[in-house]
Design a protein around this motif. Structure first.
Motif, PDB file in Angstrom:
ATOM      1  N   GLU A 193      -2.959   9.375   0.344  1.00 49.64           N
ATOM      2  CA  GLU A 193      -3.836   8.203   0.404  1.00 49.64           C
ATOM      3  C   GLU A 193      -5.228   8.564   0.901  1.00 49.64           C
ATOM      4  O   GLU A 193      -6.228   8.055   0.402  1.00 49.64           O
ATOM      5  N   ALA A 194      -5.307   9.470   1.898  1.00 49.22           N
ATOM      6  CA  ALA A 194      -6.605   9.823   2.482  1.00 49.22           C
ATOM      7  C   ALA A 194      -7.402  10.756   1.580  1.00 49.22           C
ATOM      8  O   ALA A 194      -8.650  10.667   1.528  1.00 49.22           O
ATOM      9  N   VAL A 241       7.099   4.142   4.335  1.00 44.45           N
ATOM     10  CA  VAL A 241       8.067   3.911   5.420  1.00 44.45           C
ATOM     11  C   VAL A 241       9.492   3.794   4.882  1.00 44.45           C
ATOM     12  O   VAL A 241      10.443   3.858   5.664  1.00 44.45           O
ATOM     13  N   LEU A 242       9.644   3.636   3.564  1.00 46.10           N
ATOM     14  CA  LEU A 242      11.000   3.562   3.001  1.00 46.10           C
ATOM     15  C   LEU A 242      11.781   4.839   3.306  1.00 46.10           C
ATOM     16  O   LEU A 242      12.995   4.787   3.525  1.00 46.10           O
ATOM     17  N   GLU A 243      11.096   5.978   3.322  1.00 46.22           N
ATOM     18  CA  GLU A 243      11.760   7.228   3.678  1.00 46.22           C
ATOM     19  C   GLU A 243      12.301   7.146   5.102  1.00 46.22           C
ATOM     20  O   GLU A 243      13.401   7.617   5.405  1.00 46.22           O
ATOM     21  N   GLY A 244      11.519   6.522   5.986  1.00 44.29           N
ATOM     22  CA  GLY A 244      11.943   6.366   7.370  1.00 44.29           C
ATOM     23  C   GLY A 244      13.116   5.422   7.515  1.00 44.29           C
ATOM     24  O   GLY A 244      14.023   5.657   8.329  1.00 44.29           O
ATOM     25  N   PHE A 245      13.129   4.336   6.718  1.00 40.64           N
ATOM     26  CA  PHE A 245      14.251   3.393   6.765  1.00 40.64           C
ATOM     27  C   PHE A 245      15.549   4.067   6.318  1.00 40.64           C
ATOM     28  O   PHE A 245      16.635   3.663   6.740  1.00 40.64           O
ATOM     29  N   LYS A 246      15.428   5.091   5.487  1.00 43.63           N
ATOM     30  CA  LYS A 246      16.602   5.853   5.060  1.00 43.63           C
ATOM     31  C   LYS A 246      16.953   6.941   6.075  1.00 43.63           C
ATOM     32  O   LYS A 246      18.117   7.082   6.464  1.00 43.63           O
ATOM     33  N   ASP A 247      15.971   7.704   6.511  1.00 45.20           N
ATOM     34  CA  ASP A 247      16.243   8.923   7.283  1.00 45.20           C
ATOM     35  C   ASP A 247      16.468   8.685   8.770  1.00 45.20           C
ATOM     36  O   ASP A 247      17.284   9.382   9.394  1.00 45.20           O
ATOM     37  N   LEU A 250       6.116  10.945   5.143  1.00 46.93           N
ATOM     38  CA  LEU A 250       4.984  10.293   5.819  1.00 46.93           C
ATOM     39  C   LEU A 250       3.722  11.144   5.747  1.00 46.93           C
ATOM     40  O   LEU A 250       2.625  10.632   5.485  1.00 46.93           O
ATOM     41  N   ILE A 251       3.862  12.454   5.987  1.00 53.66           N
ATOM     42  CA  ILE A 251       2.691  13.342   5.926  1.00 53.66           C
ATOM     43  C   ILE A 251       2.125  13.371   4.517  1.00 53.66           C
ATOM     44  O   ILE A 251       0.915  13.213   4.307  1.00 53.66           O
ATOM     45  N   THR A 252       3.004  13.562   3.523  1.00 55.63           N
ATOM     46  CA  THR A 252       2.547  13.634   2.138  1.00 55.63           C
ATOM     47  C   THR A 252       1.904  12.317   1.703  1.00 55.63           C
ATOM     48  O   THR A 252       0.842  12.309   1.063  1.00 55.63           O
ATOM     49  N   SER A 306       0.830  -1.199   0.000  1.00 52.47           N
ATOM     50  CA  SER A 306       0.000   0.000   0.000  1.00 52.47           C
ATOM     51  C   SER A 306       0.870   1.256   0.000  1.00 52.47           C
ATOM     52  O   SER A 306       2.072   1.198   0.277  1.00 52.47           O
ATOM     53  N   LYS A 307       0.226   2.406  -0.293  1.00 54.12           N
ATOM     54  CA  LYS A 307       0.978   3.667  -0.293  1.00 54.12           C
ATOM     55  C   LYS A 307       1.532   3.979   1.088  1.00 54.12           C
ATOM     56  O   LYS A 307       2.670   4.423   1.229  1.00 54.12           O
ATOM     57  N   SER A 308       0.727   3.776   2.120  1.00 53.49           N
ATOM     58  CA  SER A 308       1.187   4.082   3.475  1.00 53.49           C
ATOM     59  C   SER A 308       2.335   3.152   3.888  1.00 53.49           C
ATOM     60  O   SER A 308       3.277   3.575   4.552  1.00 53.49           O
ATOM     61  N   ALA A 309       2.280   1.876   3.451  1.00 58.07           N
ATOM     62  CA  ALA A 309       3.367   0.942   3.751  1.00 58.07           C
ATOM     63  C   ALA A 309       4.632   1.332   2.990  1.00 58.07           C
ATOM     64  O   ALA A 309       5.741   1.287   3.532  1.00 58.07           O
ATOM     65  N   ALA A 310       4.476   1.744   1.730  1.00 59.07           N
ATOM     66  CA  ALA A 310       5.634   2.137   0.923  1.00 59.07           C
ATOM     67  C   ALA A 310       6.292   3.401   1.466  1.00 59.07           C
ATOM     68  O   ALA A 310       7.512   3.581   1.343  1.00 59.07           O
TER      69      ALA A 310
END
Length: 419
Positions: A375-376, A44-50, A368-370, A38-42
């Protein structure tokens, strides 16, 4: 000649990390299509980097002068070379998370080392600002090249294809070349640490920097800026695909206009800021960013899918919205240069650590916000929200300028002869 070889090494390192770090938007689109997440799951890749960037920077930035900046950069390049090799050998969403985790850890080492090395090479504030803008301009050239490199491996006719993973073999080779180039380049690192200070004292000195009003205003500005840049950069390919109805490969290619605008803006800013004070330039840029958001997003309303769409028939919003990067570009290098130039060389590593931490937090928050708003609601609402942080930066820069000027006045007063 020696400085030129060092700069070439720094440019090569920043170029390859630009491709890896800013591939998040493209990879988000690809893992949604390839692995069905899903978009929300995808997002988190930014978080895994940042998040690793922030954690590693906090823990090791003040200690890097002990390790050595050259060694830190070599370790970072070795990590990402290995991660790139794993990607096509073991395809999967978890492998993608591991890749960005590795990129985050490596970049924490590399960015602190690179920025600190610029402080060793620059002679005065103007040269520091020029080098930093050029370095960040090269970074954006890497981002631009990355969009086209990834799009060359994407099979638009088969959204579930894993052919795009072949790009990581190319990236592994580029990382290896950058490693060898740095390995054979000598780097003089004297004067980068306080003699006699313990590791604990170095760490506490970095934390104490946060007590300065100038520093906490600065980190707020950095956090909010990166929130905007990563929010737009990470989700622009998906915006092009879902809102502007462009094919997958073309969505990635169109996002390269954003990177090209950032590169052009930063290279141009290096020339402009030799003659014009940074504060009015940044205010004009921020106001222009807001105007482009208000102008371009209405152009994205009610676009119908066109199977035969090409560059001549693409919606005008695909060309106008990414131009925000032209005005966004000078903000980040300018405030970084102003901050670092206000500090002695031995504090550059610690200050860059704080910079990297808050940049990472801003990037994760922005993505995450974007992604959640995307998605919403939809991509237009998500990008309209960028007007809020743009306003926040306008306000924070006013106080940042005042704090810098007060610091300069105190230095001038202390240097003035008594009586």
């Amino acid at each position: 000649m020696k400085n030129q070889r060092i700069l070439l090494s720094l440019f090569a390192i920043y170029f390859v990390f630009a491709i890896l770090l800013n591939s998040v938007g493209t990879v988000i689109l690809q893992v949604i299509n390839t692995y069905g997440v899903s978009k929300s799951a995808a997002s988190v890749l930014e978080g895994f980097k940042d998040i690793p960037i922030g954690i590693v920077s906090f823990l090791v930035a003040s200690q890097l002068p002990r390790l050595g900046f050259k060694r830190a950069m070599l370790v970072g390049l070795a990590i990402v070379t290995a991660a790139c090799v794993v990607m096509p050998l073991v395809p999967g969403f978890w492998t993608t998370k591991l890749l960005f985790l590795s990129v985050g850890v490596a970049f924490a080492l590399v960015k602190v080392a690179v920025y600190s090395t610029v402080g060793l090479l620059a002679r005065g504030r103007k040269e520091h600002a020029s080098l930093l803008n050029t370095l960040e301009g090269v970074f954006m050239v890497g981002v631009l090249g990355g969009y086209w490199l990834f799009s060359a491996f994407i099979d638009s006719s088969n959204s579930g294809s894993t052919a795009w993973l072949g790009v990581y073999w190319v990236l592994a080779v580029i990382c290896a070349i950058a490693f060898v180039l740095l390995w054979v380049t000598p780097l003089e690192e004297s004067g980068t640490r306080v003699e006699g200070a313990s590791p604990r004292q170095d760490f506490l000195a970095m934390v104490k920097l946060m007590a300065k009003p100038l520093v906490y205003i600065y980190v707020i500005s950095v956090f909010v800026y990166v929130l905007i840049e990563q929010g737009i950069g990470s989700w622009l390919p998906t915006f092009n695909n879902e809102i502007l109805k462009l094919p997958t490969a073309m969505s990635v290619q169109a996002a390269s206009i954003f990177a090209a605008s950032l590169a052009l803006g930063r290279l141009g800013a290096g020339v402009i800021m030799r003659r014009v004070h940074w504060y009015p330039v940044l205010n004009i840029c921020l106001l222009a960013m807001a105007m482009l958001v208000l102008l371009s997003l209405p152009l994205a309303n009610n676009i119908e899918p066109n199977p035969s769409v090409n560059w001549l028939s693409a919606p005008i919003a695909a060309f106008v919205l990414p131009l925000i990067g032209l005005f966004m570009a000078p903000v980040y290098p300018a405030i970084n240069s102003v901050m670092l130039s206000a500090l002695p060389t031995h504090q550059h590593s610690a200050m860059t650590g704080l910079l990297v931490i808050f940049s990472a937090l801003g990037g994760t928050t922005g993505s995450l916000i974007t992604g959640s708003v995307f998605e919403a609601f939809d991509g237009q609402v998500a990008f309209y929200l960028s007007l809020i942080p743009i306003t926040v930066i306008l306000i924070s820069l006013f106080f940042f300028r005042r704090a810098v000027e007060r610091g300069d006045e105190r230095v001038a007063s202390a240097a003035a002869p008594a009586g």
